[in-house]
Design a protein around this motif. Structure first.
Motif, mmCIF file in Angstrom:
data_model
loop_
_atom_site.group_PDB
_atom_site.id
_atom_site.type_symbol
_atom_site.label_atom_id
_atom_site.label_comp_id
_atom_site.label_asym_id
_atom_site.label_seq_id
_atom_site.Cartn_x
_atom_site.Cartn_y
_atom_site.Cartn_z
ATOM 1 N N MET A 159 4.954 -0.494 0.499
ATOM 2 C CA MET A 159 6.341 -0.127 0.195
ATOM 3 C C MET A 159 7.236 -1.366 0.179
ATOM 4 S SD MET A 159 5.908 3.060 -0.266
ATOM 5 C CE MET A 159 7.568 3.644 -0.488
ATOM 6 N N GLY A 160 6.875 -2.375 0.978
ATOM 7 C CA GLY A 160 7.642 -3.618 0.999
ATOM 8 C C GLY A 160 7.581 -4.358 -0.319
ATOM 9 N N CYS A 161 6.541 -4.086 -1.119
ATOM 10 C CA CYS A 161 6.407 -4.746 -2.426
ATOM 11 C C CYS A 161 7.527 -4.368 -3.393
ATOM 12 C CB CYS A 161 5.058 -4.393 -3.057
ATOM 13 S SG CYS A 161 3.631 -5.045 -2.174
ATOM 14 N N GLY A 162 8.228 -3.280 -3.107
ATOM 15 C CA GLY A 162 9.300 -2.858 -3.991
ATOM 16 C C GLY A 162 10.690 -3.160 -3.455
ATOM 17 N N LEU A 163 10.767 -3.918 -2.369
ATOM 18 C CA LEU A 163 12.056 -4.195 -1.737
ATOM 19 C C LEU A 163 12.458 -5.652 -1.917
ATOM 20 C CD1 LEU A 163 11.604 -2.221 1.604
ATOM 21 C CD2 LEU A 163 12.939 -1.526 -0.375
ATOM 22 N N ASN A 164 13.744 -5.870 -1.931
ATOM 23 C CA ASN A 164 14.294 -7.213 -1.983
ATOM 24 C C ASN A 164 14.539 -7.693 -0.560
ATOM 25 O OD1 ASN A 164 16.651 -9.243 -2.096
ATOM 26 N ND2 ASN A 164 16.074 -9.076 -4.257
ATOM 27 N N ILE A 191 4.559 -6.077 10.458
ATOM 28 C CA ILE A 191 5.962 -6.254 10.075
ATOM 29 C C ILE A 191 6.130 -7.576 9.327
ATOM 30 C CG2 ILE A 191 8.325 -6.539 10.941
ATOM 31 C CD1 ILE A 191 7.615 -4.699 13.230
ATOM 32 N N LEU A 192 5.412 -8.599 9.762
ATOM 33 C CA LEU A 192 5.487 -9.892 9.081
ATOM 34 C C LEU A 192 4.903 -9.792 7.673
ATOM 35 C CD1 LEU A 192 4.478 -12.322 11.984
ATOM 36 C CD2 LEU A 192 6.762 -11.577 11.269
ATOM 37 N N TYR A 193 3.827 -9.014 7.521
ATOM 38 C CA TYR A 193 3.242 -8.820 6.195
ATOM 39 C C TYR A 193 4.179 -8.015 5.304
ATOM 40 C CZ TYR A 193 -1.036 -10.440 8.472
ATOM 41 O OH TYR A 193 -1.956 -11.175 9.161
ATOM 42 N N PHE A 194 4.892 -7.068 5.884
ATOM 43 C CA PHE A 194 5.893 -6.306 5.144
ATOM 44 C C PHE A 194 6.986 -7.242 4.618
ATOM 45 C CE2 PHE A 194 10.160 -4.428 5.469
ATOM 46 C CZ PHE A 194 10.081 -3.356 4.593
ATOM 47 N N LEU A 195 7.447 -8.149 5.473
ATOM 48 C CA LEU A 195 8.460 -9.124 5.062
ATOM 49 C C LEU A 195 7.908 -10.055 3.982
ATOM 50 C CD1 LEU A 195 9.979 -10.039 8.550
ATOM 51 C CD2 LEU A 195 11.017 -8.615 6.779
ATOM 52 N N ALA A 196 6.640 -10.436 4.126
ATOM 53 C CA ALA A 196 6.020 -11.312 3.128
ATOM 54 C C ALA A 196 5.944 -10.609 1.770
ATOM 55 C CB ALA A 196 4.622 -11.724 3.591
ATOM 56 N N ALA A 197 5.599 -9.308 1.781
ATOM 57 C CA ALA A 197 5.537 -8.548 0.532
ATOM 58 C C ALA A 197 6.921 -8.464 -0.115
ATOM 59 C CB ALA A 197 4.993 -7.145 0.797
ATOM 60 N N SER A 198 7.945 -8.256 0.712
ATOM 61 C CA SER A 198 9.319 -8.208 0.190
ATOM 62 C C SER A 198 9.730 -9.551 -0.398
ATOM 63 C CB SER A 198 10.285 -7.811 1.311
ATOM 64 O OG SER A 198 9.965 -6.547 1.837
ATOM 65 N N LEU A 199 9.312 -10.634 0.257
ATOM 66 C CA LEU A 199 9.616 -11.976 -0.237
ATOM 67 C C LEU A 199 8.960 -12.217 -1.589
ATOM 68 C CD1 LEU A 199 10.763 -14.833 0.102
ATOM 69 C CD2 LEU A 199 8.692 -15.422 1.406
ATOM 70 N N LEU A 200 7.699 -11.801 -1.729
ATOM 71 C CA LEU A 200 6.977 -11.985 -2.997
ATOM 72 C C LEU A 200 7.663 -11.228 -4.135
ATOM 73 C CD1 LEU A 200 3.259 -11.765 -1.799
ATOM 74 C CD2 LEU A 200 4.522 -13.812 -2.464
ATOM 75 N N HIS A 201 8.187 -10.046 -3.823
ATOM 76 C CA HIS A 201 8.916 -9.295 -4.853
ATOM 77 C C HIS A 201 10.254 -9.952 -5.161
ATOM 78 C CE1 HIS A 201 11.511 -5.760 -6.177
ATOM 79 N NE2 HIS A 201 10.651 -5.950 -7.164
ATOM 80 N N THR A 202 10.902 -10.483 -4.146
ATOM 81 C CA THR A 202 12.212 -11.122 -4.315
ATOM 82 C C THR A 202 12.126 -12.333 -5.241
ATOM 83 O OG1 THR A 202 12.865 -10.403 -2.091
ATOM 84 C CG2 THR A 202 14.176 -12.162 -3.099
ATOM 85 N N VAL A 203 11.063 -13.122 -5.089
ATOM 86 C CA VAL A 203 10.939 -14.353 -5.888
ATOM 87 C C VAL A 203 10.205 -14.117 -7.205
ATOM 88 C CG1 VAL A 203 11.004 -15.797 -3.824
ATOM 89 C CG2 VAL A 203 8.790 -15.054 -4.729
ATOM 90 N N GLY A 204 9.789 -12.866 -7.461
ATOM 91 C CA GLY A 204 9.200 -12.539 -8.751
ATOM 92 C C GLY A 204 7.696 -12.621 -8.831
ATOM 93 N N VAL A 205 7.027 -12.952 -7.734
ATOM 94 C CA VAL A 205 5.561 -12.990 -7.754
ATOM 95 C C VAL A 205 5.007 -11.585 -7.997
ATOM 96 C CG1 VAL A 205 3.482 -13.476 -6.399
ATOM 97 C CG2 VAL A 205 5.458 -15.013 -6.264
ATOM 98 N N ILE A 206 5.641 -10.582 -7.368
ATOM 99 C CA ILE A 206 5.314 -9.183 -7.655
ATOM 100 C C ILE A 206 6.343 -8.687 -8.665
ATOM 101 C CG2 ILE A 206 5.103 -6.850 -6.712
ATOM 102 C CD1 ILE A 206 4.370 -8.090 -4.033
ATOM 103 N N PRO A 207 5.959 -8.494 -9.935
ATOM 104 C CA PRO A 207 6.928 -8.113 -10.969
ATOM 105 C C PRO A 207 7.406 -6.676 -10.815
ATOM 106 C CG PRO A 207 4.706 -8.102 -11.851
ATOM 107 C CD PRO A 207 4.598 -8.651 -10.459
ATOM 108 N N ASP A 208 8.575 -6.391 -11.362
ATOM 109 C CA ASP A 208 9.140 -5.039 -11.290
ATOM 110 C C ASP A 208 8.216 -4.006 -11.929
ATOM 111 O OD1 ASP A 208 11.377 -5.950 -9.984
ATOM 112 O OD2 ASP A 208 12.584 -6.157 -11.800
ATOM 113 N N ALA A 209 7.480 -4.416 -12.955
ATOM 114 C CA ALA A 209 6.578 -3.488 -13.651
ATOM 115 C C ALA A 209 5.462 -2.982 -12.742
ATOM 116 C CB ALA A 209 5.973 -4.178 -14.873
ATOM 117 N N LEU A 210 5.134 -3.760 -11.688
ATOM 118 C CA LEU A 210 4.056 -3.378 -10.780
ATOM 119 C C LEU A 210 4.553 -2.470 -9.651
ATOM 120 C CD1 LEU A 210 1.015 -3.924 -10.281
ATOM 121 C CD2 LEU A 210 1.700 -5.845 -8.819
#
Length: 335
Positions: free
Chosen positions: A73-78, A256-275
């Motif tokens: 779920m963190g992958c979709g958060l900023n 929790i740290l991995y959740f933050l890392a996933a959010s960071l990856l989405h924030t910087v565009g590594v995880i694209p919105d399409a995914l």
């Protein structure tokens, strides 16, 4: 490979049994898939036997798959959204933490309960349910029966919260963010927070999850504080104890740290919105799997045998947290 073979039957079983809950959630979104999945697990546990070959996988799903679902779920958060939510909920979190421990101490004394039970129920209600109890127990050297009673008590109110918080939120007319703050601050366990939040709405679920994870980080200072108290008590008594030597590494909720890392990856565009729709679906389905597994652990027959005092203590502490949380939210306009 052997570990995968051991887990595979339980993983397949929980994945299959999450499907009815998911489909029912689509048909009746007001109740939601997580609640249906948990209910199916509870009914199964009281009517049928859990497959013996699935035991390891079921346990793994209730713990690790739940954590993975939150990371997904963190992958979709900023990350900015995560920071803003965490800081905005800090006042409510601190008030509810103080309430849980103070009320647990006072009511525990009134009920003439052992100090360890007060601490365990207070920690479970204040921070993150069974996880907090598991972290605190070795520090204060709690007995196995005390741990079992406190976890059973907290778990009972987790079920009540997951079922009744969403309709109560609608009755009070809480906004998505208002409900998310309330659920994330006043419900004990992460699984029930996620269940109630996403049953209310997508936005409420996201907000509640972040609030709950922020609250969970307090397990670290609380455990350190208790370790210091135990150490001081041992020195004063002139005895040696093992409780205060609990490892900080073990206490830290790493997911929790991995959740933050996933959010960071989405924030910087590594995880694209399409995914994001795919990671969100995966996260939600894993939540359904975890809630079914947790439902399988609910045994109301065992709770009846534990006696009234732990349940009464847990109920009073939890209701106090609920009321204080709402009072602070209305006072600050966060409803």
């Amino acid at each position: 490979m052997n570990r995968l073979k051991q887990l595979a039957p339980g993983l397949l079983f929980t994945a299959a049994m999450a499907l009815p809950g998911y489909l029912l959630g689509l048909l009746i979104p007001f109740i939601g898939a997580p609640i249906f999945s948990m209910a199916i697990g509870i009914i199964w546990n009281h009517t049928l036997r859990k497959p013996a070959a699935c035991k390891a996988g079921i346990t793994f799903t209730s713990k690790k798959i739940l954590q993975w679902s939150i990371i997904a779920m963190g992958c979709g958060l900023n990350l900015r959204q995560v920071w803003e939510t965490g800081t905005a909920s800090l006042t409510v979190t601190l008030c509810t933490l103080a309430t849980a421990f103070i009320v647990a101490f006072l009511v525990g004394k009134l009920l003439k309960m052992e100090g360890h039970m007060q601490t365990l129920v207070g920690a479970g209600t204040a921070i993150c349910g069974g996880s907090a109890i598991a972290a605190v127990a070795p520090i204060i050297e709690a007995k196995e029966m005390q741990i079992a009673l406190s976890i059973s008590t907290i778990f009972l109110y987790n079920i009540v919260a997951a079922l009744f918080f969403p309709p109560l939120g609608h009755v009070m007319g809480l906004s998505d963010l208002g409900f998310g703050l309330w659920a994330g601050s006043a419900i004990n366990d992460t699984s029930s927070v996620v269940a109630a939040g996403y049953t209310y709405s997508e936005a409420a679920g996201q907000y509640a999850t972040i609030v709950k994870l922020t609250r969970s980080t307090f397990i670290i200072p609380i455990c350190i504080f208790l370790a210091v108290l135990v150490s001081m008590k041992r020195r004063k008594e002139g005895t040696a104890g093992t409780g205060s030597g609990a490892s900080l590494i073990r206490i830290i909720p790493w997911f929790i740290l991995y959740f933050l890392a996933a959010s960071l990856l989405h924030t910087v565009g590594v995880i694209p919105d399409a995914l994001v729709p795919y990671t969100t679906f995966a996260g939600k389905y894993m939540i359904d799997m975890a809630l079914f597994s947790i439902g399988l652990a609910v045994d109301f027959r065992q709770l009846v045998k534990t006696g009234a005092k732990p349940v009464l203590l847990g109920g009073i502490v939890w209701i106090s947290v609920i009321l204080v949380c709402l009072a602070v939210q209305f006072a600050t306009g966060k409803v």
